[in-house]
Design an enzyme around this catalytic site. Structure first.
Site, PDB file in Angstrom:
ATOM      1  N   TYR A   1     -36.356 -61.206  17.600  1.00 16.39           N
ATOM      2  CA  TYR A   1     -36.626 -61.833  16.604  1.00 16.39           C
ATOM      3  C   TYR A   1     -37.689 -62.500  17.313  1.00 16.39           C
ATOM      4  CZ  TYR A   1     -31.629 -63.774  18.495  1.00 16.39           C
ATOM      5  OH  TYR A   1     -30.213 -63.648  19.142  1.00 16.39           O
TER       6      TYR A   1
ATOM      7  N   ARG B   1     -26.221 -69.161  22.069  1.00 18.39           N
ATOM      8  CA  ARG B   1     -25.022 -70.336  22.425  1.00 18.39           C
ATOM      9  C   ARG B   1     -25.380 -70.861  21.259  1.00 18.39           C
ATOM     10  NH1 ARG B   1     -23.154 -67.975  27.567  1.00 18.39           N
ATOM     11  NH2 ARG B   1     -23.463 -65.681  28.021  1.00 18.39           N
TER      12      ARG B   1
ATOM     13  N   LYS C   1     -23.925 -54.341  28.756  1.00 18.01           N
ATOM     14  CA  LYS C   1     -24.646 -55.863  28.877  1.00 18.01           C
ATOM     15  C   LYS C   1     -24.389 -56.207  29.852  1.00 18.01           C
ATOM     16  CE  LYS C   1     -23.209 -59.239  25.606  1.00 18.01           C
ATOM     17  NZ  LYS C   1     -23.169 -60.469  24.098  1.00 18.01           N
TER      18      LYS C   1
ATOM     19  N   LYS D   1     -28.727 -54.090  27.113  1.00 20.42           N
ATOM     20  CA  LYS D   1     -29.140 -56.218  27.457  1.00 20.42           C
ATOM     21  C   LYS D   1     -28.688 -57.065  28.459  1.00 20.42           C
ATOM     22  CE  LYS D   1     -27.103 -59.726  23.772  1.00 20.42           C
ATOM     23  NZ  LYS D   1     -25.551 -60.394  23.238  1.00 20.42           N
TER      24      LYS D   1
END
Ligand code: PBG
Length: 329
Positions: free
Chosen positions: A319, A206, A196, A254
């Protein structure tokens, strides 16, 4: 003399292209990230993530059923925590009746077969917006790993199938694995965010959770002491190998698109399933360009998701999962 091999023969029609296509996507490839918030009847759009929402538990229940009916069988849960409940140690994360714990139960009640993965990190619960405990300008490693292990046990207790530590503390996979075994959760899996990177692509996420690091003295303003430097390649393999040695069932790279070289290297290196997280900033970029009419949303989405799978992803957290199914399946 014409060449004996004409590559264009295999591209001559949609039918032959379909026949020789190496990479195709199905609903089985996707892990659907979901943002949960307190309240009732709430479905609030995240401003920097058009057409993506924070859901209250009643709407989470509806969403779970809808996803299941679309063939989307796995989800990754994140919670937006009230500011009043945040502290340096993320105490609320361990509340057996906390939002995450209730969200897990809500999904499992509505849709018992749905695979539920949970985010394990302190940031949504931290008054400083960090993934670990802050002390004297540092993020404490071992103390944080212990808390993450308790959090994992709490999620497993509520019914989570997999915990997904996204914090990048050293040694946390082993600490979590041992805690799960000690408590009898032998079948609770771990999907480790292994490589990550400290990325600017997490901005919209965020916003969604109101979890950005705060700007106050003696608190690091970024996550660069624990998330990886995006200039590094070999380190990604080291991190991933260590997570596997410590007991990770699935490893993750990621963000997605800018890191597909890393995905391929890791895929070539390891035997466990490799997940890729196509993150919030990647989603936002395409939505924004499409809104302006500058990019063809559906075509670019398909191209990007295909590229992620072609690079070696066995699992794609995205998403776009619902958009993809609606448009292409
Ligand atoms: C928190 C966490 C983050 C994401 C997943 N888990 C943000 C961060 O590390 O700051 C990012 C996901 C996204 O941008 O879509 N530990």
């Amino acid at each position: 003399m014409y060449p004996l091999i004409r590559n264009r023969r295999l591209r001559a029609s949609e039918s032959i292209r379909r026949l020789v296509r190496e990479t195709t996507l199905t609903s089985d490839d996707f892990l659907v990230p979901l943002f949960i918030t307190e309240g009732k009847g709430i479905k609030e759009e995240i401003p920097s993530m058009p057409n993506y929402f924070r859901l209250s538990l009643d709407n989470l229940e509806k969403e779970a059923k809808e996803l299941w009916n679309m063939g989307l069988c796995s989800m990754l849960l994140f919670v937006k925590v009230d500011d009043k409940l945040k502290d340096n140690k993320g105490t609320e994360a361990l509340n057996p009746d906390g939002l995450m714990q209730r969200a897990i139960k809500t999904v499992k009640n509505a849709c018992p077969q749905m695979l539920v993965m949970t985010d394990v990190a302190l940031d949504p619960f931290s008054s400083y917006g960090h993934d670990g405990i802050v002390a004297e300008g540092q993020i404490l490693n071992d103390e944080t790993a212990e808390l993450l292990a308790e959090m994992s046990v709490s999620h497993a207790n509520a019914g989570a199938d997999f915990v997904a530590p996204s914090d990048m503390m050293d040694g946390r996979i082993l600490t979590i694995r041992e805690a799960l075994e000690d408590e009898g959760f032998l079948n609770t899996g771990i999907m480790a965010y292994s490589a990550k990177y400290a990325s600017a692509f997490y901005g919209p996420f965020r916003d969604a959770l109101d979890s950005a690091p705060v700007d106050i003295a003696n608190v690091p303003k970024d996550k660069k002491t624990y998330q990886m430097d995006y200039a590094n390649r070999y380190e990604a393999i080291k991190e991933t190998q260590m997570d596997i040695d410590e007991g990770a069932d699935i490893v993750m790279v990621k963000p997605g698109l800018c890191y597909l070289d890393i995905v391929r290297e890791i895929k070539n290196e390891v035997e466990v399933p490799v997940a890729v997280y196509q993150v919030s900033g990647e989603y936002a970029m395409l939505k924004a360009a499409a809104e302006k009419g500058w990019l063809d949303h559906d075509a670019v989405m398909l191209e990007q998701l295909t590229a992620i799978k072609r690079a070696g992803a066995n699992i794609i957290a995205s998403y776009f999962a619902k958009d993809f199914i609606r448009i292409f399946r």
